[in-house]
Design a protein around this motif. Structure first.
Motif, short mmCIF file in Angstrom:
data_model
loop_
_atom_site.label_atom_id
_atom_site.label_comp_id
_atom_site.label_asym_id
_atom_site.label_seq_id
_atom_site.Cartn_x
_atom_site.Cartn_y
_atom_site.Cartn_z
N GLY A 138 0.40 -1.47 -0.06
CA GLY A 138 0.04 -0.09 -0.12
C GLY A 138 0.77 1.59 -0.42
N TYR A 139 0.87 2.25 -0.92
CA TYR A 139 2.21 3.28 -1.13
C TYR A 139 0.50 4.59 -1.04
N GLY A 140 0.07 4.83 0.22
CA GLY A 140 -0.11 6.07 0.97
C GLY A 140 0.84 7.16 1.33
N LEU A 151 1.81 6.86 4.24
CA LEU A 151 2.37 6.19 5.30
C LEU A 151 3.45 5.27 4.48
N ARG A 173 -3.29 -0.12 -6.85
CA ARG A 173 -3.64 0.61 -9.03
C ARG A 173 -2.40 -0.93 -9.90
N CYS A 192 0.80 -0.79 4.96
CA CYS A 192 0.59 0.76 5.20
C CYS A 192 -0.56 1.14 4.60
N GLY A 193 -1.32 -0.28 4.12
CA GLY A 193 -3.35 -0.10 4.10
C GLY A 193 -3.97 1.26 5.29
N SER A 215 -6.87 1.97 8.33
CA SER A 215 -7.46 1.20 9.35
C SER A 215 -8.78 1.39 8.98
N ASP A 261 -9.03 -1.12 4.86
CA ASP A 261 -7.97 -2.20 4.38
C ASP A 261 -6.92 -2.96 5.45
N SER A 319 -0.37 -0.68 11.59
CA SER A 319 0.25 0.17 12.30
C SER A 319 -1.47 1.12 12.44
N SER A 366 1.21 -0.53 15.75
CA SER A 366 2.28 0.17 15.65
C SER A 366 2.81 1.48 15.66
N GLY A 367 3.38 2.86 15.34
CA GLY A 367 2.79 3.48 15.05
C GLY A 367 3.38 4.44 16.67
N TRP A 368 2.93 5.76 16.42
CA TRP A 368 3.07 6.70 17.47
C TRP A 368 1.41 6.40 18.68
N ASP A 369 0.09 6.88 18.22
CA ASP A 369 -0.66 6.65 18.79
C ASP A 369 -2.15 5.92 18.16
N PRO A 370 -1.93 5.06 17.91
CA PRO A 370 -1.41 3.54 18.95
C PRO A 370 -0.18 3.19 18.57
P1 NDP Z 1 -3.75 6.86 2.71
O1 NDP Z 1 -4.83 7.13 2.36
O2 NDP Z 1 -2.80 8.53 1.71
O3 NDP Z 1 -3.33 5.34 2.11
C1 NDP Z 1 -4.05 4.34 2.03
C2 NDP Z 1 -3.95 4.17 1.38
O4 NDP Z 1 -4.76 4.14 -0.10
C3 NDP Z 1 -2.80 3.23 1.10
O5 NDP Z 1 -2.17 2.24 1.37
C4 NDP Z 1 -3.04 3.05 -1.20
O6 NDP Z 1 -2.86 1.50 -1.43
C5 NDP Z 1 -4.35 3.91 -1.19
N1 NDP Z 1 -3.60 4.63 -2.19
C6 NDP Z 1 -3.27 6.31 -1.48
N2 NDP Z 1 -2.88 6.60 -2.84
C7 NDP Z 1 -4.06 7.01 -3.13
C8 NDP Z 1 -4.53 6.85 -4.48
N3 NDP Z 1 -4.35 8.26 -5.13
N4 NDP Z 1 -5.80 6.78 -5.68
C9 NDP Z 1 -5.95 5.91 -4.87
N5 NDP Z 1 -5.18 4.29 -3.71
C10 NDP Z 1 -4.68 5.44 -3.34
O7 NDP Z 1 -3.31 6.61 3.89
P2 NDP Z 1 -2.11 7.33 4.77
O8 NDP Z 1 -0.71 6.56 4.45
O9 NDP Z 1 -2.17 8.77 5.29
O10 NDP Z 1 -2.64 6.18 6.83
C11 NDP Z 1 -1.87 5.06 6.56
C12 NDP Z 1 -3.45 4.79 8.06
O11 NDP Z 1 -2.16 4.57 9.05
C13 NDP Z 1 -4.37 5.79 8.64
O12 NDP Z 1 -5.59 4.70 8.25
C14 NDP Z 1 -4.04 5.21 10.15
O13 NDP Z 1 -4.87 4.63 10.21
C15 NDP Z 1 -2.99 5.13 10.17
N6 NDP Z 1 -1.87 5.77 10.77
C16 NDP Z 1 -1.69 5.41 12.32
C17 NDP Z 1 -0.50 5.74 12.93
C18 NDP Z 1 -0.13 5.17 14.39
O14 NDP Z 1 0.61 6.23 15.26
N7 NDP Z 1 -0.77 4.08 14.78
C19 NDP Z 1 -0.34 7.26 12.73
C20 NDP Z 1 -0.87 7.58 11.26
C21 NDP Z 1 -1.53 6.77 10.54
P3 NDP Z 1 -2.98 0.84 -3.06
O15 NDP Z 1 -1.45 1.38 -3.10
O16 NDP Z 1 -3.04 -0.53 -2.31
O17 NDP Z 1 -3.00 1.44 -3.46
#
Ligand code: NDP
Length: 327
Positions: A10-12, A14, A37, A70-71, A73, A76, A93, A122-126
Motif C-alpha cells: 500500500g503506497y499512500g 505512510l 492500483r 500501509c493501508g 485502518s 484496508d 499501524s 505500531s506507530g505513535w498512537d497507538p
Molecule cells: P492513505 O489514504 O494515504 O493510504 C492508504 C491506502 O490508500 C494506501 O495504502 C494505498 O493503497 C491507497 N492509496 C493511496 N493513495 C491513493 C490514490 N491516490 N488513489 C487510490 N488509492 C490510494 O493513508 P495514510 O498512509 O495516510 O495512512 C494509513 C493509515 O495509517 C491510516 O488509516 C491510519 O489508521 C494509520 N496511522 C496510524 C498511526 C499510528 O500512530 N498508529 C499514525 C498515522 C496513521 P494501494 O497502494 O494498494 O492502492
C-alpha cells in the motif's frame, strides 16, 4: 550481516514514509512497493523503487523478511492484515483503538498457523504513546494518565469537515489546551472535560454560492466530531489551503502524574513534535519490522503489540552494544 528485506503493501502517505525511512537504516533493504492500483501509475519518491501488483505478493514469500502494511485502518487493514499474516511476518499501524482486541485475534490465528510473527497497531498512537502509558501506570500506580494531541492535522476530522454540504475543501487542526497541560504538569491531577483538553480549528474553502453561516453552524454542532469541543471555523481561499495547509504536522504528550510514599508528587512526560505525522509513524514501523524479524527468528510467532516487544529489539545495535553504550 545480510540486510532485512522489507516489502511495502500500500503506497499512500505512510507507504511513502516507509520508503524514505528505510533509506535511513543500513540494516534494512527495500524489496519494493506492492499496490492494488496499476503499478505503472504509481509514482514513487525514489525512481529506483520497484512497484509491483498487490496480487504478486503471494509469489514473493521467499524474497521478503517483513511486509509493512500501509493501508488505511478503516477498510484496508481489517482485511489485509489477517490475509497477509498467513504469508509474511507483518507490521501494521491499525489505529482504531476500540477494535484493536478484535484485530489482534483476527491476525493471531493465521500468523500462528503459518509460523509467522505480526506486530499490530505500531506507530505513535497507538504505539510509542501506548508504551509510555504502560510505563506510567506501572511505575506510578497511584496516579492519572493524560494524553493530549496536537497541534496536529487530524485526517478523520478533516474528512468530516469536507463532507459538510457547501464545503469545497478544508483541514482541521487539533490544539491541546495550554492551561490544561500546565495544570497536569503541576502534579495537581485535575479532572478535565473533553472541552477543557483540546480545541479544534478548521480552515475551510467555501463552495460557489454556499452560505458561510450555515456551513459554520453545521461544522461546530456536528455530533462526535465537534459538538463537544470549542471549534473555530476560518474561511480561506483554495490557494491558501494549498499553500499553507499541505503539511501533515502532529504530535502530543503523554503525561502520568502520581504520588508515591507519603504523597510526594511525581510527573512523567513523553512528548512528540512532528513536522510530518506519516514520516514519523513510518520511522516507528521500520524499527518495528526489525523487531518482528528478530522475534520470528527466535520462534516467537503469532500476533504481538508494542507491549510484547523488548525495547532493545527495535534497535539495530546488538544487546552487547546497547549495554555498553546506552545503559
Ligand atoms: P492513505 O489514504 O494515504 O493510504 C492508504 C491506502 O490508500 C494506501 O495504502 C494505498 O493503497 C491507497 N492509496 C493511496 N493513495 C491513493 C490514490 N491516490 N488513489 C487510490 N488509492 C490510494 O493513508 P495514510 O498512509 O495516510 O495512512 C494509513 C493509515 O495509517 C491510516 O488509516 C491510519 O489508521 C494509520 N496511522 C496510524 C498511526 C499510528 O500512530 N498508529 C499514525 C498515522 C496513521 P494501494 O497502494 O494498494 O492502492
Amino acid at each position: 550481516s545480510t540486510p532485512i528485506r522489507i516489502g511495502i503493501a500500500g503506497y499512500g502517505n505512510l507507504g511513502r514514509g516507509v520508503e524514505a525511512a528505510i533509506a535511513h537504516n543500513d540494516d534494512l533493504e527495500l524489496v519494493g512497493v506492492f499496490t492494488r492500483r496499476e503499478p505503472a501509475s504509481v509514482q514513487t519518491l525514489r525512481p529506483e523503487t520497484p512497484v509491483f501488483a498487490h496480487d504478486d505478493l503471494a509469489a514473493r514469500t521467499a524474497d521478503i523478511d517483513v511486509l509493512i502494511l500501509c493501508g488505511g485502518s478503516k477498510n484496508d487493514l481489517p482485511e489485509q492484515s489477517p490475509e497477509l499474516a498467513a504469508l509474511f511476518n507483518i507490521v501494521d499501524s491499525f489505529d482504531t483503538h476500540a477494535r484493536i482486541p478484535a484485530h489482534f485475534a483476527a491476525v493471531d490465528a493465521p500468523a500462528r498457523a503459518a509460523g509467522k510473527t505480526a506486530l499490530i497497531s505500531s506507530g505513535w498512537d497507538p504505539g510509542m504513546f501506548s508504551i509510555n502509558r504502560v510505563y506510567g501506570e506501572a511505575l506510578l500506580p497511584d496516579g492519572d494518565t493524560y494524553t493530549f494531541w496536537g497541534r496536529g492535522l487530524s485526517q478523520g476530522h478533516s474528512d468530516a469537515v469536507r463532507r459538510v454540504p457547501g464545503v469545497a475543501g478544508g483541514v482541521q487542526y487539533t490544539i491541546p489546551n495550554e492551561q490544561a497541560i500546565a495544570a497536569v504538569r503541576s502534579g495537581s491531577r485535575p479532572t478535565l472535560s473533553t472541552r477543557e483538553k483540546h480545541t479544534r480549528d478548521c480552515f475551510v474553502v467555501l463552495a460557489e454560492g454556499a452560505d458561510a453561516a450555515a456551513v459554520r453552524e453545521a461544522i461546530v454542532t456536528m455530533p462526535d466530531y465537534f459538538a463537544d469541543y470549542d471549534t473555530t471555523v476560518t474561511f480561506i481561499s483554495a490557494d491558501e489551503l494549498a499553500q499553507d495547509h499541505a503539511a501533515m504536522p502532529h504530535g502530543g504528550f503523554v503525561i502520568r502524574s502520581g504520588n508515591t510514599g507519603e504523597g510526594n508528587s511525581q510527573v512523567i512526560e513523553y512528548s512528540l513534535t512532528l513536522e510530518s505525522n506519516p514520516e514519523f509513524t513510518a520511522s516507528v514501523l521500520v524499527a518495528s519490522a526489525r523487531a518482528v524479524h528478530r522475534l520470528n527468528q527466535r520462534g516467537q510467532v503469532g500476533a504481538h503489540t508494542v507491549f510484547d516487544v523488548a525495547p532493545g529489539l527495535f534497535s539495530p545495535k546488538s544487546a552487547a552494544e546497547l549495554r555498553a553504550e546506552l545503559l
